[in-house]
Design an enzyme around this catalytic site. Structure first.
Site, PDB file in Angstrom:
ATOM      1  N   ASP A 153     -55.821   2.801 -27.532  1.00 55.52           N
ATOM      2  CA  ASP A 153     -54.771   3.314 -26.661  1.00 55.52           C
ATOM      3  C   ASP A 153     -55.339   4.183 -25.552  1.00 55.52           C
ATOM      4  OD1 ASP A 153     -52.126   2.556 -26.728  1.00 55.52           O
ATOM      5  OD2 ASP A 153     -51.420   4.523 -27.378  1.00 55.52           O
ATOM      6  N   ASP A 460     -43.987   6.806 -38.629  1.00 52.04           N
ATOM      7  CA  ASP A 460     -44.003   6.305 -39.997  1.00 52.04           C
ATOM      8  C   ASP A 460     -42.762   6.751 -40.762  1.00 52.04           C
ATOM      9  OD1 ASP A 460     -44.806   8.926 -39.808  1.00 52.04           O
ATOM     10  OD2 ASP A 460     -46.461   8.764 -41.226  1.00 52.04           O
TER      11      ASP A 460
END
Length: 748
Positions: A153, A460
């Site tokens: 990223d 998450d």
């Protein structure tokens, strides 16, 4: 495509009566936990009755200030609320056993895609990232059914170059591990001797020579990657086009057959929201659907290397079980860390989370997705009702995006790759770049109803809630040999920054329409809702700790009594609650094999986090909800500092962190030390008052004792990790402010 492997498992298991796994209920622990819940609940009811009657009496008589008693009651209510939620973890704890030897042959095992994420090459050194990549390639799983994806990223060319070097070394490392049965499949861990490895050696002389050769190759590889990392181009790039590079093994020898290796750097532009880690994972989800499209995904952080080569087979013992497979979303493994010191002063093992809480959730409907170390069913990330043969293409594109190839992948089986035919991927590469572009998700349901959710930086947690609310469940497996190992935080700065980030993300969910107490009960079991609610809301404990760290010592200094006298029968209730809760904590620690020193460290870290991280993270979440502040994500620093390591190994706190964290810590500890000293002086010269001030004096002593490292850092230490005189001066000024303002508050 997704139902095929479950069907195969059903067909395979119908002919066998031997289970792939067993679930064991921890009956003795369950009985102790439920008795503790019963007796503690009775004590809390008595405590509340005392508080309510005392407050009503004070309200009418007005013979003592009202505000201190009310604030203490609020503190007790807050802690009790958090405690009630936390007991859901203790209701039905279980453990599990697997039997990988009962799995079908390699030709019948389902394929797996490995997703590894990195974001900043300066905070996450490429050599460590490549060790994670190589360890994933060395898993004990058919190479043709294993694909490893690295999401960069940071868009850093250094990471791509390091990955090419990693593939070259992996072509030697993976066959070496396979040939000699090497258990520690991370090369750095193997050659530094972090783990004891019992190799199965055909010829010790041959093995020794081969080991020396591989070690030389690794040292050469590590030197190359380190030199690459030290170049000026080792920086994050937040403005770049998508890059997808497929790396295929050119070898023809079956022994040297390698997993597919893919580098992905999604497009990032300053004007487009990138949604942090969840955005990177969704880009991997789409890109992988065109290249391998495996039904199962192993998610790993870049520093969490594979430590047990058999983890994939262990996970398949659950995913291929016909009794649970149709509804099983993921198998969660614990996070373990290789650089834990024997003191573990920062509670880096996350003992409570991975040995107590997740085992408790597993006894309900399964643990929360923990960001890494999980084997996830790809289907669980898609909106199932939409994947039907009779749904029109327009509706599918509104949900999944404009790519016809991706829509087609929803119905296709695993895309088997053929060695020596890299050209087969060329047709899909251009489409993968489209899937990794910024604009692909616009107008779709990615991040809202499809893929990893964008609602919070703790992707998450919110993804796990939505998965469980769709009636999926999960399992938790904790093997004797750690399946994955990473590096833990080794200084107070990283600990508190990480805690602030987690608090902000979790509280953001807790303050939203996805609050588990509102969103959960109609969609999941009530106990599971309580578990999620505890994770989202436990950080409001900062309210209680700030009150308990200020009001009792301030009341003591101003001759105000906020707790019952020793001769009052309700004193025994307060004593019982304090002692019983700590004994339960100690019993839990002892049952997990940790030393009782762990109790002290966990109490101390909780206090430090509650005073700082919980306060700032909760404030950040509220401001974000009000639109005052935007979400941000700072990756935890993985760069090793020798001074930090030395202090960490010695069990000494490193206070090189922001004064924003240190000033509140120092001020409250100083205030309680002052309160304790005044309490002792009063009991010495006025022994008759000990009956009234014993509890407050003890609380001040307890807070000062837990904060002893802070006092030591302010007054005694001279090393680099001490608290600077400047911060100490600011803390004293803030303490004086608390004393001045507090006097007005507690005497009202």
């Amino acid at each position: 495509m997704f139902r095929v492997w479950t069907t195969m498992a059903l067909q395979m298991m119908n002919s066998s009566s031997h289970p792939l796994h067993l679930c064991h209920l921890k009956k003795s622990t369950l009985i102790i936990n439920r008795l503790y819940i019963l007796f503690h609940s009775i004590a809390l009811i008595l405590l509340f009755s005392f508080r309510i009657s005392s407050i009503l009496t004070l309200f009418h008589s007005k013979n003592q200030p009202f505000i201190p008693h009310l604030l203490i009651f609020i503190s007790e209510l807050t802690l009790s609320f958090i405690w009630i939620l936390s007991q859901s973890f203790l209701w039905r704890p279980v453990t599990r056993t697997v039997f990988p030897e009962r799995l079908p042959g390699d030709d019948q095992l389902p394929p797996i895609d490995v997703f590894i994420c990195t974001a900043d090459p300066r905070a996450e050194p490429p050599l460590g990232v490549m060790n994670t990549v190589i360890s994933a390639m060395a898993l004990n799983y058919p190479a043709e059914k294993l694909s490893v994806y690295l999401s960069d990223d940071g868009g850093c060319p250094v990471t791509l170059e390091a990955m090419r070097e990693a593939l070259k070394f992996a072509k030697m490392w993976v066959p070496f591990c396979n040939k000699y049965g090497v258990k520690t499949i991370c090369p750095e861990a193997y050659f530094t001797g972090r783990e004891v490895d019992d190799e199965v050696m055909v010829d010790s002389l041959e093995f020794g020579a081969e080991q020396r050769r591989i070690k030389e190759e690794y040292e050469s590889f590590a030197l190359k990657v380190t030199k690459i990392s030290e170049s000026g181009s080792c920086i994050s790039n937040k403005d770049h086009s998508p890059v997808v590079e497929v790396m295929v093994d050119e070898g023809t020898n079956d022994e040297r057959k390698m997993p597919l290796l893919v580098y992905v750097s999604r497009e990032k532009r300053p004007s487009h929201p990138h949604h942090f880690k969840a955005g990177a994972l969704n880009a991997l989800l789409r890109v992988s659907s065109l290249l391998s499209n495996s039904p199962y995904i192993l998610g790993l952080d870049c520093d969490m290397y594979c430590n047990d080569k058999n983890s994939a087979r262990q996970a398949m013992c659950f995913h291929l079980d016909p009794n649970i497979s149709p509804s099983l979303a993921f198998v969660q493994f614990p996070q373990t860390f290789h650089n834990i010191s024997k003191h573990d002063i920062y509670e880096s093992t996350l003992r409570c989370l991975f040995t107590t809480l997740w085992s408790g959730m597993d006894g309900i409907k399964g643990p929360c997705l923990s960001g890494t170390c999980y084997y996830l069913k790809r289907e669980a990330l898609y909106e199932l009702p939409l994947i039907q043969e009779d749904i029109n293409l327009k509706e599918l594109k509104q949900c999944f995006g404009s790519s016809n190839e991706f829509i087609r992948s929803l119905y296709k089986k695993y895309n088997a790759k053929l060695d020596n035919e890299k050209d087969l991927f060329d047709e899909s590469l251009q489409e993968t770049k489209h899937l990794a572009s910024c604009e692909y998700e616009y107008g779709t349901k990615w991040g809202n109803e499809v893929g990893f959710r964008y609602f919070s930086v703790t992707e998450d947690f919110i993804t796990s809630i939505t998965i469980h609310c769709k009636h999926w469940f999960s399992v938790y497996y904790m093997p004797s040999r750690p399946s994955f190992m990473g590096s833990c935080t080794m200084n107070l700065n990283d600990l508190l920054i990480q805690g602030t980030r987690w608090t902000a993300g979790l509280m953001e969910v807790g303050l939203s329409r996805f609050c588990p107490l509102i969103y959960g009960p109609s969609r999941m079991p009530i106990l599971q809702s309580f578990c999620y609610a505890w994770m989202a809301l436990c950080h409001i404990g900062f309210i209680s700790l700030w009150i308990l760290a200020t009001i009792p010592p301030l009341s003591l200094l101003n001759d105000i009594t906020v707790y019952p006298k020793v001769t009052n029968p309700f004193f025994l209730v307060f004593l019982y609650v304090f002692v019983l809760s700590n004994l339960q904590h100690m019993r839990e620690i002892h049952s997990t094999g940790a030393s009782l020193l762990t109790w002290k460290h966990e109490q101390r870290v909780w206090m430090m986090k509650a005073i700082t991280s919980y306060l700032y993270g909760s404030t950040h979440a509220v401001m974000e909800k009000l639109g005052v502040k935007e979400a941000n994500f700072l990756p935890t620093n993985k760069v090793i500092n020798e001074d930090e390591v030395k202090l960490h190994q010695m069990g000494i706190y490193n206070f090189q962190t922001s004064s924003m964290f240190l000033v509140p810590l120092c001020s409250l500890v100083t205030l309680n030390l002052l309160g304790f000293v005044v309490g002792i002086i009063r009991t010495v010269f006025h022994k008759e008052c000990i009956d009234e001030i014993l509890v407050q004096t003890f609380l001040a002593f307890y807070v000062a004792l837990m904060g002893y490292p802070v006092l030591e850092g302010m007054m005694l230490r001279k090393d680099k990790g001490r608290i600077t005189p400047t911060v100490s001066c600011y803390s004293l000024i803030f303490t004086v402010f608390i004393l001045s303002f507090g006097k007005l508050l507690v005497t009202y």
